[in-house]
Design a protein around this motif. Sequence first.
Motif, PDB file in Angstrom:
ATOM      1  N   SER A  18      37.459   3.208  21.052  1.00 51.42           N
ATOM      2  CA  SER A  18      37.941   2.044  20.296  1.00 51.42           C
ATOM      3  C   SER A  18      37.536   2.093  18.827  1.00 51.42           C
ATOM      4  O   SER A  18      38.003   1.290  18.034  1.00 51.42           O
ATOM      5  CB  SER A  18      37.398   0.752  20.909  1.00 51.42           C
ATOM      6  N   MET A  19      36.645   3.019  18.475  1.00 50.65           N
ATOM      7  CA  MET A  19      36.218   3.121  17.078  1.00 50.65           C
ATOM      8  C   MET A  19      37.317   3.791  16.257  1.00 50.65           C
ATOM      9  O   MET A  19      38.068   4.611  16.772  1.00 50.65           O
ATOM     10  CB  MET A  19      34.904   3.892  16.970  1.00 50.65           C
ATOM     11  N   ARG A  20      37.404   3.421  14.991  1.00 45.45           N
ATOM     12  CA  ARG A  20      38.442   3.943  14.105  1.00 45.45           C
ATOM     13  C   ARG A  20      37.841   4.901  13.088  1.00 45.45           C
ATOM     14  O   ARG A  20      36.704   4.737  12.684  1.00 45.45           O
ATOM     15  CB  ARG A  20      39.116   2.798  13.336  1.00 45.45           C
ATOM     16  N   ALA A  21      38.633   5.846  12.652  1.00 46.06           N
ATOM     17  CA  ALA A  21      38.273   6.746  11.555  1.00 46.06           C
ATOM     18  C   ALA A  21      39.508   6.874  10.675  1.00 46.06           C
ATOM     19  O   ALA A  21      40.629   6.968  11.175  1.00 46.06           O
ATOM     20  CB  ALA A  21      37.852   8.109  12.081  1.00 46.06           C
ATOM     21  N   HIS A  22      39.311   6.821   9.389  1.00 41.79           N
ATOM     22  CA  HIS A  22      40.403   6.940   8.426  1.00 41.79           C
ATOM     23  C   HIS A  22      39.796   7.302   7.073  1.00 41.79           C
ATOM     24  O   HIS A  22      38.598   7.120   6.864  1.00 41.79           O
ATOM     25  CB  HIS A  22      41.203   5.626   8.340  1.00 41.79           C
ATOM     26  N   PRO A  23      40.580   7.815   6.143  1.00 41.67           N
ATOM     27  CA  PRO A  23      40.038   8.166   4.839  1.00 41.67           C
ATOM     28  C   PRO A  23      39.461   6.941   4.130  1.00 41.67           C
ATOM     29  O   PRO A  23      39.893   5.814   4.368  1.00 41.67           O
ATOM     30  CB  PRO A  23      41.253   8.692   4.069  1.00 41.67           C
ATOM     31  N   GLY A  24      38.488   7.179   3.263  1.00 37.43           N
ATOM     32  CA  GLY A  24      37.965   6.118   2.415  1.00 37.43           C
ATOM     33  C   GLY A  24      36.468   5.936   2.519  1.00 37.43           C
ATOM     34  O   GLY A  24      35.766   6.693   3.197  1.00 37.43           O
ATOM     35  N   ARG A  25      35.969   4.915   1.809  1.00 36.36           N
ATOM     36  CA  ARG A  25      34.558   4.510   1.833  1.00 36.36           C
ATOM     37  C   ARG A  25      34.516   3.013   2.004  1.00 36.36           C
ATOM     38  O   ARG A  25      35.411   2.300   1.573  1.00 36.36           O
ATOM     39  CB  ARG A  25      33.826   4.894   0.552  1.00 36.36           C
ATOM     40  N   THR A  32      34.465   6.266   5.751  1.00 35.23           N
ATOM     41  CA  THR A  32      35.203   5.756   6.900  1.00 35.23           C
ATOM     42  C   THR A  32      35.864   6.864   7.728  1.00 35.23           C
ATOM     43  O   THR A  32      36.523   6.569   8.712  1.00 35.23           O
ATOM     44  CB  THR A  32      36.257   4.722   6.455  1.00 35.23           C
ATOM     45  N   MET A  33      35.637   8.127   7.358  1.00 34.71           N
ATOM     46  CA  MET A  33      36.086   9.214   8.228  1.00 34.71           C
ATOM     47  C   MET A  33      35.184   9.323   9.449  1.00 34.71           C
ATOM     48  O   MET A  33      35.561   9.940  10.438  1.00 34.71           O
ATOM     49  CB  MET A  33      36.131  10.543   7.461  1.00 34.71           C
ATOM     50  N   LEU A  34      33.984   8.724   9.380  1.00 33.37           N
ATOM     51  CA  LEU A  34      33.145   8.636  10.575  1.00 33.37           C
ATOM     52  C   LEU A  34      33.734   7.563  11.481  1.00 33.37           C
ATOM     53  O   LEU A  34      34.055   6.468  11.010  1.00 33.37           O
ATOM     54  CB  LEU A  34      31.713   8.216  10.204  1.00 33.37           C
ATOM     55  N   PRO A  35      33.892   7.838  12.769  1.00 31.95           N
ATOM     56  CA  PRO A  35      34.367   6.782  13.659  1.00 31.95           C
ATOM     57  C   PRO A  35      33.415   5.589  13.561  1.00 31.95           C
ATOM     58  O   PRO A  35      32.201   5.746  13.598  1.00 31.95           O
ATOM     59  CB  PRO A  35      34.321   7.429  15.044  1.00 31.95           C
ATOM     60  N   HIS A  36      33.980   4.397  13.401  1.00 30.70           N
ATOM     61  CA  HIS A  36      33.145   3.220  13.176  1.00 30.70           C
ATOM     62  C   HIS A  36      33.778   1.966  13.765  1.00 30.70           C
ATOM     63  O   HIS A  36      34.983   1.883  13.956  1.00 30.70           O
ATOM     64  CB  HIS A  36      32.885   3.018  11.680  1.00 30.70           C
ATOM     65  N   ALA A  45      40.322   3.006   2.673  1.00 30.34           N
ATOM     66  CA  ALA A  45      39.650   2.233   3.726  1.00 30.34           C
ATOM     67  C   ALA A  45      40.411   0.941   4.004  1.00 30.34           C
ATOM     68  O   ALA A  45      40.580   0.543   5.154  1.00 30.34           O
ATOM     69  CB  ALA A  45      38.209   1.927   3.330  1.00 30.34           C
ATOM     70  N   ARG A  46      40.892   0.279   2.958  1.00 29.84           N
ATOM     71  CA  ARG A  46      41.655  -0.960   3.139  1.00 29.84           C
ATOM     72  C   ARG A  46      42.928  -0.695   3.929  1.00 29.84           C
ATOM     73  O   ARG A  46      43.274  -1.425   4.849  1.00 29.84           O
ATOM     74  CB  ARG A  46      41.996  -1.560   1.774  1.00 29.84           C
ATOM     75  N   ARG A  47      43.628   0.391   3.585  1.00 33.58           N
ATOM     76  CA  ARG A  47      44.851   0.740   4.326  1.00 33.58           C
ATOM     77  C   ARG A  47      44.541   1.009   5.795  1.00 33.58           C
ATOM     78  O   ARG A  47      45.270   0.593   6.677  1.00 33.58           O
ATOM     79  CB  ARG A  47      45.498   1.983   3.718  1.00 33.58           C
ATOM     80  N   GLY A  48      43.443   1.732   6.049  1.00 32.91           N
ATOM     81  CA  GLY A  48      43.064   2.031   7.428  1.00 32.91           C
ATOM     82  C   GLY A  48      42.783   0.774   8.219  1.00 32.91           C
ATOM     83  O   GLY A  48      43.223   0.629   9.357  1.00 32.91           O
ATOM     84  N   HIS A  49      42.073  -0.179   7.621  1.00 32.33           N
ATOM     85  CA  HIS A  49      41.768  -1.425   8.320  1.00 32.33           C
ATOM     86  C   HIS A  49      43.005  -2.297   8.483  1.00 32.33           C
ATOM     87  O   HIS A  49      43.155  -2.959   9.500  1.00 32.33           O
ATOM     88  CB  HIS A  49      40.643  -2.193   7.615  1.00 32.33           C
ATOM     89  N   GLN A  50      43.906  -2.278   7.507  1.00 26.20           N
ATOM     90  CA  GLN A  50      45.133  -3.056   7.645  1.00 26.20           C
ATOM     91  C   GLN A  50      45.981  -2.509   8.787  1.00 26.20           C
ATOM     92  O   GLN A  50      46.524  -3.268   9.566  1.00 26.20           O
ATOM     93  CB  GLN A  50      45.926  -3.047   6.338  1.00 26.20           C
TER      94      GLN A  50
END
Length: 196
Positions: free
Chosen positions: A118-125, A156-160, A179-184
């Motif tokens: 369920s953890m997410r990883a995506h580009p960013g900080r 945010t490339m670390l699964p979190h 990071a904002r795009r990943g969370h959106q």
Amino acid sequence: MTQEEDGLDGLVRKRIRALRVAQGWSLEELATRARLSPSSLSRIENGRRRLALDQLVTLARALDTSLDQLVETDTDDVIVSPMIDGSHGLLRWPIKSEPGMTVMRQRMTSPPPDNPASMRAHPGREWLVVLSGTAILMLGHRRLRVETNQAAEFPTMLPHAIGTAGGPCEILGIFDREARRGHQSDRTARPDEDRP
């Protein structure tokens, strides 16, 4: 010289002096860093010497700022109202000086997911501070407690994932564009879940 130019001229001189004082530097110290004489720098700060572009570039470098920031005049939109996302309990403020950066405030009531999938990883900080309560930050295989007034910063490339430790908590996060795009996209994919 027009009144607008005179206003900008005076503003730049005040910024140079304020930045020098903020660094704790004397006229001599900044003059040495900018390869100017102390008397020339004094006349620049006091308005008795014309501001030359080459000197402004040198002074900006010596003061560890950019020429754009040294001569910036756009201060009309100082107050920024939040965009409200009531369905996710978010308040979001864009950071005008850093396009793509966003500050978000969120009240969280659920613990982080137990399932690592369920953890997410995506580009960013991402940077966050806990305003109240205690947050649990799942970061890769680590489970970290982040108490009130503590902050965390991570790529945010670390699964979190983040949630609460027993009771509600409120966090304030700063996200870069990625990071904002990943969370959106996370919230769009799972609108029923409580996440930053």
